[in-house]
Motif scaffolding. Sequence first.
Motif: not given
Length: 449
Positions: A37-41, A250-256
């Motif tokens: 989640w913090y990658y998204s941040a 594209e950011i959300q695509a990297t989250i499982p």
Amino acid sequence: MEGGDRETTAAAGAAKKDAKADLNNWLPVTASRNAKWYYSAFHNVTAMVGAGVLGLPYAMAELGWGPGVAALLISWVMTLYTLWQMVEMHEPEEGKRLDRYHELGQYAFGEKLGLYIVVPQQLMVQIGVNIVYMVTGGTSLKKFHDTVCSASSASCPPMTRTHFIIIFGSVHLFLSHLPSFNSVTVISLAAAVMSFSYSTIAWVATAQRGMMPDVQYTPRASTSVGRVFQFFSALGDVAFAYAGHNVVLEIQATIPSTPEMPSKKPMMKGVWVAYAIVFLCYFPVAIIGFWMFGNSVEDNILVSLQKPAWLIAAANMFVVIHVLGSYQVFAMPLFDTLEGWLVKSRNFKPTRLLRITTRTSYVVLTAFLGCTFPFFGGLLGFFGGFAFAPTTYFLPCIMWLKIKKPKVLSLTWFINVICIIIGVALMVLAPIGALRQIILQAKDYKFYS
């Protein structure tokens, strides 16, 4: 025969599905899905808090106190709402993920129409941002160089902004070859930290410096026509500051994502943190910068500051580090689109040579355009209005109405319609003022000076 035909069709479908899966495993956006989640941040902070924040005091000078603060606040609320919509629409049905902005457009408008609506707009945003970041990186490098040289006794050779844009661009010749979106995570984290740092330095140093003598808050332009055009351009500057929507899927695509923990939950957790940081960066810089400098503020607040030299030099180097990361966050989805199109539509093989050729060519192109048209303030307003307003302010609302189909005249319907009206007005008005500003700046400009 019918049974054989069905088996052949099924086999062809399975082969096509396997080929698509293999391509997704190669393309940079979907190659890795292990983000937290913090990658998204920090990806969202890196995407949003960029060159735009440095131009907000200048936008305030063109808008005035009341309209300026209102534009900042309304944009913050509206873009948070439309970003939430996009996060919600990432998985419109169980087992289906829309990993790219154009995939969401295709889901809402149809295969062909969705591409025609979304892809040109998104490409304009990504390319426009990268050109502006080339200019920002080169300008900040030059400011760092000039500040350090004047503060020391050493004699430094004179160098133009063009030289520094080329230096900045050459770094991207290496960074652009990272294989996936997740592989730029460390760079993005550093960029997010830098963005908060230089934003804080900008308003703290401005406040410590104190008010300019005879500071004035009257409109910058001397004529009523000029004031109107500057007002329009400033709206584009504000729109440019809220740019994260163009890479949010594209950011959300990297989250499982699993049925128990869909990707929207960690994604929105990161978005809330990012928007809190955005608020803490934007509002102090815009308000204090305008308060202290008035209508004499430069279109890059750090250019207006001269002392203390070491702090201004540090802040400009922070900007350089930040736009290094921001450039990559916007370039990686573009590489994904370009490489996917070359493989699927032009039958290129997904090889390392293809990546080297496309990415190197793109970096050289954006550096060349940045050197040729380094009109920082005008570029912010033009791209902010013409490209960012649709993809950030109203296109998500149109897709929400198409996909979610809220009841006509309901509260949700009214909110989306109001956002669409504001966004369309912004798209029409902002580029007009910005284009006039670019023309005025270009009158005395010498290429590659």
